[in-house]
Design an enzyme around this catalytic site. Structure first.
Site, PDB file in Angstrom:
ATOM      1  N   ASN A 163       2.805 -30.585  21.815  1.00 30.71           N
ATOM      2  CA  ASN A 163       1.800 -29.578  21.533  1.00 30.71           C
ATOM      3  C   ASN A 163       1.251 -28.955  22.815  1.00 30.71           C
ATOM      4  O   ASN A 163       1.088 -27.727  22.904  1.00 30.71           O
ATOM      5  CB  ASN A 163       0.657 -30.199  20.735  1.00 30.71           C
ATOM      6  N   GLU A 164       0.972 -29.779  23.812  1.00 33.57           N
ATOM      7  CA  GLU A 164       0.417 -29.260  25.063  1.00 33.57           C
ATOM      8  C   GLU A 164       1.405 -28.326  25.748  1.00 33.57           C
ATOM      9  O   GLU A 164       1.033 -27.274  26.279  1.00 33.57           O
ATOM     10  CB  GLU A 164       0.044 -30.421  25.990  1.00 33.57           C
TER      11      GLU A 164
ATOM     12  N   THR B 100       4.579 -42.414  19.997  1.00 31.57           N
ATOM     13  CA  THR B 100       4.361 -43.492  19.036  1.00 31.57           C
ATOM     14  C   THR B 100       4.914 -43.139  17.665  1.00 31.57           C
ATOM     15  O   THR B 100       5.724 -43.862  17.094  1.00 31.57           O
ATOM     16  CB  THR B 100       2.853 -43.795  18.918  1.00 31.57           C
TER      17      THR B 100
ATOM     18  N   LEU C 213       7.420 -24.884   6.533  1.00 31.23           N
ATOM     19  CA  LEU C 213       8.549 -24.445   7.357  1.00 31.23           C
ATOM     20  C   LEU C 213       7.989 -23.876   8.650  1.00 31.23           C
ATOM     21  O   LEU C 213       6.894 -23.300   8.665  1.00 31.23           O
ATOM     22  CB  LEU C 213       9.380 -23.379   6.636  1.00 31.23           C
TER      23      LEU C 213
ATOM     24  N   GLU D  67      -4.987 -33.787  19.598  1.00 25.75           N
ATOM     25  CA  GLU D  67      -6.126 -33.327  20.387  1.00 25.75           C
ATOM     26  C   GLU D  67      -7.286 -32.985  19.466  1.00 25.75           C
ATOM     27  O   GLU D  67      -7.161 -32.106  18.606  1.00 25.75           O
ATOM     28  CB  GLU D  67      -5.741 -32.105  21.221  1.00 25.75           C
TER      29      GLU D  67
END
Length: 299
Positions: A71-72, A95, A215, A271
Site C-alpha cells: 500500500n505504501e 504476515t 475487482l 495504516e
C-alpha cells in the site's frame, strides 16, 4: 546472458535478513536481470525509494513485504507523473499477504520475483481517501479494524493470518457497533455497523473475504456493511458464505462518503486513519501491476 530492463526491489526491513529472499535476488541477477535493492527502516522510506526509482528510470518497482508495504509503495507510485511511473510488482513477505493471495501471486519467492519482473502489466485501480491517503486492497472499519490493529506482533509472527481471528475471539467482550451514515451514487444507508469493508481487493484480516465480488480494474469499490443486528454466529457465517443475509448490506460504487457522530478508525491496508468524515473515491487504471494471467481480481 540476457539484457533486461532494471527493477528496484523495496524490502520491508523486517524481511531484509531472509536467506531465501537473498538467494532469489542473486539467482535473478545471475540470469541477467538488473535488480536494485533498497530496505525500509521507517515510515517515508518507501516514498523516497519510489522517487529514486523514477530517477533511475527503472521499469518496475517491486514491493517486498505485506499489505502495508504494498500500500505504501502503491500510494507513492500514484503520486508520480504518469510518464515516469514504473510498473508495480509484488513479492509477498508479510504476515497475512491478503492482497497478494487474492491476486494469486505465487508464494514461492523465486516464482513471485519472476512474475514481478516479467509478468504482463495490467491496469489496476487504487482508492483515494480524503484526497491525500490511498489504499490498494481494502479499507476496513468497526470491530475488525480494532482487532487487526491490536493483535500482538508475536502472535502474528507465530500464527500468521489466523492470529487475527484468535485475537478477535479473545476480545469479544469489547464487541460494539459504530453508528454511521454511508452515501454514494444511488445509495444511502444509516445504522449501527459491526464491520465495514470497502474493497478494491477482496480479503483482509488474514483471509476474511469481506468483499468477495471486488475487482481491481472495474472502476468500482465494493462496500460491505455487517450491521449490528447480525449476531456473532450469523456474522461469522457471513464472512465465509455467499448466502444472502438481511444484515449484510452490499453495493458497488465509484465513490462513497461516510459520516459518524463520533471519531472512528479505518484501517487502510494496515495504516489507521481516524476521523468523523471520510470521502473514498476510486481512481480507475491509476497504476499498472504485474499479475498472473488468470488473476481472480481482473475482470
Amino acid at each position: 546472458m540476457l539484457t533486461a530492463p532494471a527493477a528496484l526491489l523495496i524490502v520491508n526491513g523486517k524481511s531484509a535478513g531472509d536467506e531465501e529472499l537473498r538467494m532469489a535476488v542473486e539467482r535473478h541477477r545471475e540470469a541477467g536481470y538488473p535488480l536494485h535493492v533498497r530496505v525500509t527502516w521507517e515510515h517515508g522510506d518507501a516514498q523516497r525509494y519510489v522517487e529514486e526509482a523514477a530517477r533511475l528510470r527503472v521499469e518496475t518497482v517491486i514491493a517486498g513485504g505485506g499489505d502495508g508495504t504494498i500500500n505504501e509503495i502503491a500510494g507513492a507510485l500514484v503520486l508520480l507523473p504518469a510518464e515516469h511511473r514504473p510498473c508495480l510488482g509484488i513479492l509477498p513477505l508479510g504476515t497475512a499477504n491478503d492482497f497478494a493471495l487474492s491476486c494469486a501471486i505465487p508464494q514461492g519467492l523465486d516464482k513471485a520475483l519472476a512474475l514481478a519482473i516479467n509478468g504482463k502489466p495490467a491496469d489496476i485501480d487504487i482508492a483515494q481517501v480524503n484526497h491525500d491517503r490511498y489504499f490498494i486492497n481494502m479499507a476496513t472499519g468497526g470491530f475488525g479494524t480494532r482487532i487487526t490493529s491490536e493483535t500482538p506482533a508475536k502472535l502474528k509472527s507465530a500464527l500468521g493470518g489466523a492470529s487475527y481471528f484468535i485475537h478477535g475471539l479473545l476480545r469479544m467482550d469489547t464487541l460494539k457497533a459504530d453508528s454511521c451514515e454511508i452515501k454514494g451514487p444511488g445509495f444511502n444507508w444509516a445504522g449501527e455497523a459491526l464491520v465495514i469493508g470497502i474493497g478494491n481487493g477482496r480479503q483482509a484480516g488474514g483471509g476474511q473475504a469481506l468483499c468477495p465480488d471486488a475487482l481491481i480494474n472495474d472502476g468500482l469499490l465494493q462496500l460491505r456493511v455487517y450491521a449490528s443486528e447480525a449476531l456473532l454466529p450469523i456474522l461469522l457465517n457471513s464472512l465465509t458464505s455467499d448466502e444472502q443475509n438481511p444484515h449484510v448490506i452490499s453495493a458497488s460504487l465509484p465513490w462513497l462518503e461516510i459520516e459518524a457522530p463520533h471519531e472512528v478508525t479505518f484501517n487502510l491496508d494496515g495504516e489507521p486513519l481516524k476521523g468523523k468524515k471520510f470521502l473514498i473515491t476510486v481512481l480507475p487504471a491509476a497504476l499498472t501491476c504485474r499479475l498472473p494471467p488468470l488473476c481472480p481480481l481482473l475482470g
